[in-house]
Design an enzyme around this catalytic site. Sequence first.
Site, mmCIF file in Angstrom:
data_model
loop_
_atom_site.group_PDB
_atom_site.id
_atom_site.type_symbol
_atom_site.label_atom_id
_atom_site.label_comp_id
_atom_site.label_asym_id
_atom_site.label_seq_id
_atom_site.Cartn_x
_atom_site.Cartn_y
_atom_site.Cartn_z
ATOM 1 N N LYS A 1 46.925 32.043 46.884
ATOM 2 C CA LYS A 1 47.398 31.069 46.350
ATOM 3 C C LYS A 1 48.148 29.840 47.165
ATOM 4 O O LYS A 1 48.631 30.364 48.150
ATOM 5 C CB LYS A 1 48.597 31.981 45.439
ATOM 6 C CG LYS A 1 48.395 32.990 44.078
ATOM 7 C CD LYS A 1 49.142 33.554 43.555
ATOM 8 C CE LYS A 1 48.519 35.036 42.839
ATOM 9 N NZ LYS A 1 49.724 36.197 42.462
ATOM 10 N N CYS B 1 7.873 74.815 43.689
ATOM 11 C CA CYS B 1 8.118 73.984 44.576
ATOM 12 C C CYS B 1 7.334 71.799 44.308
ATOM 13 O O CYS B 1 6.226 73.174 44.612
ATOM 14 C CB CYS B 1 7.914 74.071 45.933
ATOM 15 S SG CYS B 1 7.916 72.859 47.580
ATOM 16 N N CYS C 1 5.041 72.782 47.879
ATOM 17 C CA CYS C 1 4.145 73.694 48.781
ATOM 18 C C CYS C 1 3.375 74.537 47.759
ATOM 19 O O CYS C 1 2.833 75.489 47.440
ATOM 20 C CB CYS C 1 4.329 74.929 49.958
ATOM 21 S SG CYS C 1 6.092 75.882 49.040
ATOM 22 N N LYS D 1 44.996 42.008 45.343
ATOM 23 C CA LYS D 1 43.985 41.760 44.072
ATOM 24 C C LYS D 1 44.171 43.620 43.265
ATOM 25 O O LYS D 1 43.603 44.071 43.498
ATOM 26 C CB LYS D 1 42.857 41.033 43.481
ATOM 27 C CG LYS D 1 42.562 40.732 42.712
ATOM 28 C CD LYS D 1 41.142 39.563 42.434
ATOM 29 C CE LYS D 1 40.741 39.516 41.171
ATOM 30 N NZ LYS D 1 40.345 40.987 39.800
ATOM 31 N N GLU E 1 50.393 42.942 36.838
ATOM 32 C CA GLU E 1 49.083 44.247 36.583
ATOM 33 C C GLU E 1 48.599 45.425 35.951
ATOM 34 O O GLU E 1 50.051 46.235 36.920
ATOM 35 C CB GLU E 1 48.056 44.442 37.641
ATOM 36 C CG GLU E 1 46.451 44.634 37.441
ATOM 37 C CD GLU E 1 45.745 43.985 37.184
ATOM 38 O OE1 GLU E 1 46.043 42.619 36.565
ATOM 39 O OE2 GLU E 1 44.813 43.165 36.907
ATOM 40 N N LYS F 1 37.012 38.092 46.553
ATOM 41 C CA LYS F 1 36.950 39.292 45.891
ATOM 42 C C LYS F 1 35.523 40.614 47.056
ATOM 43 O O LYS F 1 34.624 40.081 47.433
ATOM 44 C CB LYS F 1 35.379 39.344 44.609
ATOM 45 C CG LYS F 1 35.694 38.787 43.538
ATOM 46 C CD LYS F 1 36.581 39.710 42.774
ATOM 47 C CE LYS F 1 35.214 40.339 41.571
ATOM 48 N NZ LYS F 1 35.543 41.064 40.962
ATOM 49 N N ASP G 1 59.662 67.162 31.945
ATOM 50 C CA ASP G 1 59.735 67.425 30.421
ATOM 51 C C ASP G 1 61.701 67.831 30.035
ATOM 52 O O ASP G 1 61.764 67.258 29.236
ATOM 53 C CB ASP G 1 58.552 67.956 29.502
ATOM 54 C CG ASP G 1 57.573 67.160 30.064
ATOM 55 O OD1 ASP G 1 57.320 66.529 30.332
ATOM 56 O OD2 ASP G 1 56.224 68.049 29.742
ATOM 57 N N CYS H 1 6.833 76.037 53.939
ATOM 58 C CA CYS H 1 6.564 74.778 53.186
ATOM 59 C C CYS H 1 6.503 73.511 54.252
ATOM 60 O O CYS H 1 7.609 73.780 55.100
ATOM 61 C CB CYS H 1 8.141 74.976 52.215
ATOM 62 S SG CYS H 1 7.664 73.195 51.056
ATOM 63 N N SER I 1 41.601 32.716 33.657
ATOM 64 C CA SER I 1 41.308 33.650 34.854
ATOM 65 C C SER I 1 41.219 32.839 36.598
ATOM 66 O O SER I 1 41.154 31.198 36.407
ATOM 67 C CB SER I 1 40.014 34.121 34.185
ATOM 68 O OG SER I 1 39.103 33.516 34.380
HETATM 69 S S1 IVH Z 1 47.305 35.833 39.240
HETATM 70 C C1 IVH Z 1 46.453 31.766 36.999
HETATM 71 N N1 IVH Z 1 47.371 37.686 41.554
HETATM 72 O O1 IVH Z 1 43.310 39.140 38.846
HETATM 73 C C2 IVH Z 1 46.281 32.824 38.294
HETATM 74 N N2 IVH Z 1 46.194 38.545 39.162
HETATM 75 O O2 IVH Z 1 43.590 36.669 37.599
HETATM 76 C C3 IVH Z 1 46.802 34.446 37.221
HETATM 77 N N3 IVH Z 1 44.868 40.239 39.185
HETATM 78 O O3 IVH Z 1 42.769 39.996 36.045
HETATM 79 C C4 IVH Z 1 46.859 35.842 38.164
HETATM 80 N N4 IVH Z 1 45.698 40.926 41.219
HETATM 81 O O4 IVH Z 1 45.127 40.334 36.633
HETATM 82 C C5 IVH Z 1 46.896 37.359 40.519
HETATM 83 N N5 IVH Z 1 48.249 39.854 42.888
HETATM 84 C C6 IVH Z 1 47.240 39.076 42.117
HETATM 85 C C7 IVH Z 1 46.469 39.786 41.131
HETATM 86 C C8 IVH Z 1 45.533 39.290 39.976
HETATM 87 C C9 IVH Z 1 45.601 41.859 39.922
HETATM 88 C C10 IVH Z 1 44.452 40.139 38.242
HETATM 89 C C11 IVH Z 1 44.968 39.718 36.852
HETATM 90 C C12 IVH Z 1 43.173 38.697 36.729
HETATM 91 C C13 IVH Z 1 42.265 38.815 37.708
HETATM 92 C C14 IVH Z 1 41.741 36.822 37.727
#
Ligand code: IVH
Length: 665
Positions: A286, A404, A407, A116, A171, A310, A39, A427, A84
């Site tokens: 992807k 307790c 007991c 992710k 992100e 997931k 700082d 106990c 999404s």
């Molecule tokens: S690709 C259309 N890559 O996961 C595809 N998403 O999408 C766009 N997320 O809330 C998303 N890490 O923010 C992609 N390496 C990554 C990611 C990622 C996290 C999140 C994204 C979204 C969720 C589902």
Amino acid sequence: MESKEKARKRIEELYKLIEYYDRKYFIENNPVISDQEYDNLMHQLSDLENRYPEFAKLDSPTKRVGGKPIDEFKTVEHEIPMLSIDNTYNDQEIREFDRRVRKALGREVEYFCELKIDGVAVSLIYEKGALMRGATRGDGFVGDDITENIKTIRNIPLSVPVNEKFEVRGEVYMSKSDFERLNREKINSGEEPFANPRNATAGSLKLLNPKEVTRRRLRFFVYGGLFFGKNLPAQAETLKFLEAMGFPVNSERMAARKIEDVIEFCKKWEKKRDELPYAIDGIVIKVNSVRDQELLGSTLKSPRWAVAYKFPAEQATTTIKNIIVQVGRTGALTPVAILEPVHLAGTKVTRASLHNFDEIQRLDVRIGDRVFVEKAGEIIPKIVKVIKETRTGQEIQVNPPEKCPVCGSSVVRDKDEVAYRCPNVGCPAQAKERILHFGSRKAMNIQGLGQRIVDVLVDTNLVRDYGDLYSLKPEQLEKIERMGEISSRKLIENIQSSKNAPFQNFIYALGIRHIGERASEILAENFVSIEDLRRTDEKKIAGIAEIGPEAARSIKEFFDNPENNEVIEKLGKAGVSMENKQPVKKQGKLSGVRFVITGTLENHTREEMKTELKRHGARVSENISRETDYLITGKNPGSKLEKARNLGIKIITEEEATKIIRGEI
Ligand code: IVH
């Protein structure tokens, strides 16, 4: 007087210094100065920049500390909707995705795998080389303009060497250690902690005062770029390009042609996720080629060219049905929450430990509450946070019991201790727990001696303490429901063969307070028999390294109790070995040298390194203390590193440790 030239030089110098400290903190996870020192540098810089604005760079770090608080966020429309992704939860669903993709294109494709990150999705727009706008995803079409907050994020470039307008997506997240620090601060000031780093990130981005956001130390990973009109040919290249422009791209990424390799990447990270300094909740898979992505297109909701794998959730919400009190083997009364069953990290969870009654107070948890439960690494899930917003007023508060529950003895609370306990050594609940502990795997390892059997044995008075186990007869066991002739005989055999358990297991099995696995191991190295231990002076025991006065006192208390001596006598008569048959001579070349290991090692597991060190007589402990000689550090070392630095302990690499073992240094 200060010359202009001097000021210019100092500003330059401060830029370099701050950039270096930022890199240490945000990229290497290895801060080298205190917050206060940092700082101070920032103040110096902003002071100089105010006096000599002609030297202030457009992307000076002072531009990040945040302007005035705002009243509310403007909403902004995304030029290209932020879709999404569909989720998958197992290998089969990943293979189905692969089949769909190959079928639609009529050929093989290349995939690109990324972590992710479990944070908050944002869009950043750059124009004429400068960051112009940062926005949240919102509903995918319209989000909040959070530009000022985004600018506080140190690893987001404020300027880039590209003139054309483009957008990046990624992100925003909070590291695990920053999250813990924030929650500690919140708890200390009487505020509600956040349930997880993602909520902490979302909460931080919503703050209306950017100065406050600066202090949250958010970070960013970019995962996509939209270069209006002229996209690069593949995801791999987009990320490389973004990296070259100065954006933080996660290094754990991989292209793969075979879906099996994709699955392997997913499984690898599912196992290793705890080792990362930030939270991930899965893998994003992807299609690598942008041309293929375009051919596959999107549905209204999500692209057909990407899918998320997931990980099993480590956190879930559920309701507390009841809070019961369990009596442990030392009489400690532990409150346990009975939960509405919920799936968590691949198993069904029905109960969570509340540790003690102080914890109930701290969390302010009541019967009927909705709560966050978490199972991160540990076996027993814990309650992280109560969702107070949904309380109806019908929730029931729980107080420590006066009697307790098993007991009926009046409960006591030792001073300086958080635990309430049942003082009655007779106990039945305590007896059961002691017997279960005696037979457990790391103690006498008596297979088949489970909770159900122990309950019956104690309830029917066949066994009063673990000393009685050795006189049990198969006929007595056969009377127990669901215990046939064979399983009864097997259990008796297992009990009998446990008589020769190693000495350290026997010490551990006794269930002396404060004598866990490690202490038992040390005691077994220092004493030849139980008799030897019993006769040794408390002070002398306390002087043994890693034992200490508290453990020594409880050993003394244990042997002062005539009932315990009776049990030991029974064990002796039954022929249970109570001496060290193979005294381990710890006279290796590392005898007396103390090590601690932190982080992930490259060529050994931690366990292997430990065994290797111990083989040469070294001591390996979990925690850093003044007595530690060396800290061996692997990848992503935790707080131990800082502690070791503060104590001036020698910090060495895995390679150096190997050399020490080999006697090369
Ligand atoms: S690709 C259309 N890559 O996961 C595809 N998403 O999408 C766009 N997320 O809330 C998303 N890490 O923010 C992609 N390496 C990554 C990611 C990622 C996290 C999140 C994204 C979204 C969720 C589902």
